[in-house]
Design an enzyme around this catalytic site. Structure first.
Site, PDB file in Angstrom:
ATOM      1  CG  HIS A 377      45.625  39.293  43.572  1.00 58.17           C
ATOM      2  ND1 HIS A 377      45.041  39.756  44.733  1.00 58.17           N
ATOM      3  CD2 HIS A 377      44.700  39.444  42.594  1.00 58.17           C
ATOM      4  CE1 HIS A 377      43.819  40.184  44.471  1.00 58.17           C
ATOM      5  NE2 HIS A 377      43.577  39.998  43.177  1.00 58.17           N
ATOM      6  CG  ASN A 535      38.506  32.193  42.032  1.00 54.53           C
ATOM      7  OD1 ASN A 535      39.220  33.083  42.464  1.00 54.53           O
ATOM      8  ND2 ASN A 535      38.941  31.338  41.107  1.00 54.53           N
TER       9      ASN A 535
END
Length: 657
Positions: A377, A535
Site C-alpha cells: 500500500h 492486480n
C-alpha cells in the site's frame, strides 16, 4: 440543507452529467430454480438463533388518516388503482389499513393479483397465506367448469399451480425482507450464503485442510462486512453481570488510548506511526518534499531518464503498464508523473483552471505521505489504481469532466498514509484512529481526510478555481469513492452492481440510464473498486510482483501481532520455510481470484462493452497459481513419503536392510 442530488447536476464546466450505459447482455434465459430460504435472515449472535427481543404487534384498529402521507401522489391522479393505494375510499373493512409506502403497495398489489389469479383459474386447493383475506376457492370439477363456459384441462391446471407457486415464492422473499435494507442486500445475503457453501467445499480439500481453512477465514474477515455479533443480556440477568472488567473499562476522564507505535524487528522494518493530524510543511514528512521546479518537465517530475520515462508514459491508455519501471525511471515518483500525465491528456487542467505548478506541488505532497517501507500500500499501488481507473473510464466515456476529476483524485488519495496494517488490527490494538472513526472504515476515513487536509498546504489547492457547487460535488464524490474501497464492503458493492444489471435485464431495458447521483456514484464506486482489485487482472509478470508485496505486508503484520501477543490475522503467519510459503501464497491467490476478483470483473463485464482482456488475465493467473499449488502439494507429499522410518533404537530402517 442541500441534498447530494441537488448539489450534483448542472455543472458549468462539466457537461450535462447525464448518460447511459449499454449493457452487455447475452440472450436472456429465465430460470425457475429459486433459493427456498429467505436471503435476508441472520440470527447470528443469539443463542439458538432466537433474538432476545420479543415481537412487536402492529395495531389492526381502524384509525383516522389525516397527515400528508395519505394524500395522493398527484392531485390529478384519480384512477381506481390510485384510490386503492392512497385512500381509504377503497377499503371495505375497518381492518383494511391504508398503504402509502411504495414497497408495501407492491406487496398489497401482488396479494390482490394472487387472489384474482386463484379466482380466475380455479386452482384446486391453493395454499392459505398469512393475512390473506381471500379464502381458498372450493375444488371445481371439469364438468362444472365446462358448464360455466370454462375449460381447464389437467395441463392448464398444472401450469396455473406452478405459476401460483412462483408468485408465492416472490411474496415470501418480499415479505421477509428487512425494510431498513436495500434490495441489493437480498443479493448480498444470498451471495454470502452461496460463498459460504463454496468455501466449505474448498476447505474439504484433503491435501491441506488447515491451509484451506485459513484462506476461508482470510476471505470472510477481509471481504465480507459481517454484522457485529452482540451478546445481548436477557431481562432475567442480574445487575453487574455485564459490567466491563476494570482492566478494559474506560475511566470517567479517559478520552481513548493514545496513538500506538507499531514496530517490528523483522528486516529492521518500522511500521510508520499514524495519527489523525493536520500536516504542514513544518512536519517531518513534509520536509522531505522536493520543491516543484519553475519549468515543469513534460512528465511532471525531474529525472535524468526523461525520454525513456515518456516512452513508458506513452502507454498510459493501455491496460497493464509497467508501474515498477515507471517508478524506477521517475526517481520513485510514479504517482506524480502518472496522474499529471493523465490529467494533462484529459485536458482537466484547462477545463478547471488548475495551475500546473499547483497540481505537481500537491501530487508531490500527497506522494510523500505514502510510506516507502510499506511493501504494497504505497505510492506505486496508488499510481497503478489511478492508471487502471483511467483505462476503465475510457471504456465507457459517459462521465463528465468533474466526475473524472473526482475519480482520479480519489484513486490517487485512496491509500495515503497507509501504515501497512489492516483496519481490524487498528481496532484490536485500540489505535487512536479507530477511536476517532468509531471502528468504521478507519483507514479509508483517514486517507480521504488527509488528502483534503493537504490541499491547505501552501500552493497545493488544485480545486481553488472550482465554483462552490463544483467543489461540493467533487468532495462528496471523492469521499464516497474512497470509503467504498474498504474491502469489507466488497460483497455489498458486488451485490448492488449485480442487482442493477440484472434488474435492467429482466425489464428488457438494454440501456442503463444514469440520470441521478445515486446510480452514477454506484458505477463509479465499482469502477474504483475494480481498479483497486485490478492486480490479478494484469499480466502475470506484474501480478506476481504485486502478490509478493502484499504477502510480505501480511507477514509483517503477523510478526507485529506475535510481538504484541494478540491473535494472528488469517494468512499473516510467516511460514517456516519457502516451500510452505509458496504453497500458502498459491492457495490464497487461487481462492482470492475464484471467490472475490473473478465475480467482480465478470459482473463489470456485464456492464461495459468488453472486459475480456481482464477476464483472460484472471483465468491465466489463476491457472498459474493453481498449478503452482498442485506442484507444491505433490512435492510436499513426495518428501513426506520418502522420509526414512526409524527403528525403536533410532536406527535407519533402510540401513539395517
Amino acid at each position: 440543507m442541500t441534498s447530494s442530488e441537488d448539489a450534483y447536476p448542472s455543472l458549468d464546466a462539466a457537461g450535462s452529467g447525464i448518460g447511459c450505459l449499454h449493457l452487455n447482455i447475452p440472450t436472456l434465459v429465465v430460470s425457475n430454480n429459486h433459493i427456498s430460504n429467505s436471503f435476508d435472515g441472520d440470527d447470528r449472535g443469539y443463542a439458538d438463533g432466537v433474538s432476545p427481543v420479543s415481537s412487536l404487534y402492529l395495531s389492526n384498529m381502524g384509525q383516522r388518516r389525516e397527515s400528508f402521507l395519505y394524500r395522493s401522489d398527484s392531485e390529478f391522479d384519480l384512477s381506481t388503482k390510485s384510490i386503492s393505494r392512497h385512500s381509504s375510499l377503497a377499503s371495505d373493512s375497518i381492518h383494511e389499513d391504508v398503504i402509502v409506502t411504495p414497497f408495501a403497495q407492491i406487496l398489497q398489489t401482488l396479494r390482490t393479483v394472487r387472489s384474482n389469479f386463484i379466482y380466475i383459474t380455479k386452482v384446486a386447493n391453493p395454499k392459505m397465506r398469512r393475512g390473506s383475506s381471500c379464502a381458498p376457492q372450493p375444488t371445481t370439477s371439469n364438468n362444472n367448469l365446462k358448464h360455466s363456459g370454462l375449460i381447464i384441462d389437467d395441463e392448464n391446471q398444472k401450469m396455473a399451480r406452478d405459476t401460483l407457486d412462483e408468485l408465492d415464492w416472490c411474496l415470501d422473499q418480499l415479505e421477509t425482507m428487512h425494510t431498513h435494507r436495500s434490495v441489493g442486500d437480498m443479493a448480498s445475503n444470498k451471495f454470502r450464503k452461496m460463498l459460504g457453501k463454496e468455501l466449505t467445499a474448498f476447505e474439504a480439500d484433503d491435501s491441506n485442510p488447515v491451509g484451506n481453512s485459513r484462506v476461508s477465514d482470510f476471505i470472510f474477515q477481509n471481504y465480507l462486512n459481517k454484522e457485529q455479533e452482540l451478546d445481548l443480556p436477557s431481562p432475567k440477568e442480574q445487575d453487574g453481570v455485564n459490567k466491563l472488567p476494570v482492566s478494559t473499562a474506560m475511566s470517567s476522564d479517559s478520552v481513548g488510548p493514545s496513538s500506538s507505535e507499531i514496530s517490528s524487528n523483522h528486516s529492521n522494518r518500522h511500521i510508520q506511526t499514524i495519527s489523525h493530524r493536520v500536516l504542514s510543511k513544518t512536519d517531518s514528512l513534509s520536509n522531505t518534499i522536493p520543491e516543484c521546479p519553475e519549468d515543469i518537465p513534460v512528465s511532471g517530475v525531474e529525472t535524468t531518464h526523461q525520454q525513456e520515462l515518456m516512452q513508458y508514459l506513452g502507454e498510459v491508455d493501455n491496460w497493464g503498464i509497467d508501474v515498477f519501471k515507471i517508478s524506477e525511471l521517475s526517481n520513485n515518483r510514479p504517482l506524480t508523473c502518472i496522474t499529471y500525465t493523465i490529467m494533462k491528456k484529459r485536458n482537466l487542467l484547462n477545463t478547471f483552471q488548475i495551475n500546473p505548478q499547483t497540481l505537481v506541488t500537491y501530487l508531490m505532497h500527497l506522494e510523500a505521505h505514502y510510506h516507502q517501507d510499506v511493501p504494497y500500500h504505497n505510492n506505486m499501488h496508488a499510481a497503478d489504481v489511478v492508471q487502471s481507473a483511467h483505462v476503465l473510464l475510457n471504456a465507457q466515456p459517459i462521465f463528465n469532466d468533474l466526475e473524472v476529476l473526482a475519480t482520479l483524485f480519489a484513486c490517487a488519495a485512496h491509500d495515503v498514509d497507509h501504515p501497512g496494517v489492516s483496519n481490524q488490527f487498528l481496532v484490536t490494538t485500540e489505535n487512536r484512529l479507530a477511536w476517532l472513526y468509531n471502528d468504521e472504515s478507519v483507514l479509508e476515513n483517514h486517507h480521504i481526510s488527509l488528502a483534503f487536509q493537504l490541499l491547505k498546504d501552501e500552493g497545493c489547492n488544485i480545486f481553488d478555481n472550482l465554483a462552490p457547487k463544483q467543489w461540493k460535488s467533487v468532495r462528496k464524490m471523492a469521499i464516497d469513492m474512497v470509503l467504498s474501497t474498504d474491502m469489507s464492503k466488497h460483497m455489498g458493492l458486488l451485490a448492488e452492481l449485480k442487482t442493477m444489471v440484472e434488474t435492467k435485464k429482466v425489464a428488457a431495458a438494454y440501456e442503463l440510464k444514469l440520470d441521478n447521483y445515486a446510480e452514477r456514484i454506484q458505477v463509479l464506486q465499482n469502477l474504483v473498486h475494480c481498479a483497486d482489485l485490478g492486480n490479478p487482472a494484469k499480466p502475470l509478470q506484474f501480478y506476481k510482483q504485486w502478490t509478493d508485496r502484499i504477502t510480505e505486508e501480511f507477514f509483517n503484520q503477523g510478526d507485529e501481532e506475535k510481538r504484541r501477543d494478540i491473535s494472528l490475522s488469517p494468512m499473516c503467519e510467516r511460514p517456516e520455510n519457502k516451500a510452505l510459503r509458496d504453497e500458502s501464497v498459491a492457495k490464497t491467490q487461487v481462492g482470492f481470484i475464484t471467490y472475490i476478483v473473478h465475480p467482480l470483473w465478470e459482473t463489470w463485464g456485464d456492464l461495459v462493452s468488453d472486459a475480456s482482456t481482464q477476464l483472460l488475465h484472471l483465468e491465466d493467473n489463476r491457472d498459474y497459481y493453481d498449478k503452482m499449488y498442485q506442484d507444491c502439494v505433490k512435492k510436499r507429499l513426495t518428501e513426506t513419503s520418502t522420509v526414512p522410518a526409524l527403528t525403536p533404537s533410532g536406527e535407519d530402517v533402510a540401513e539395517n536392510e
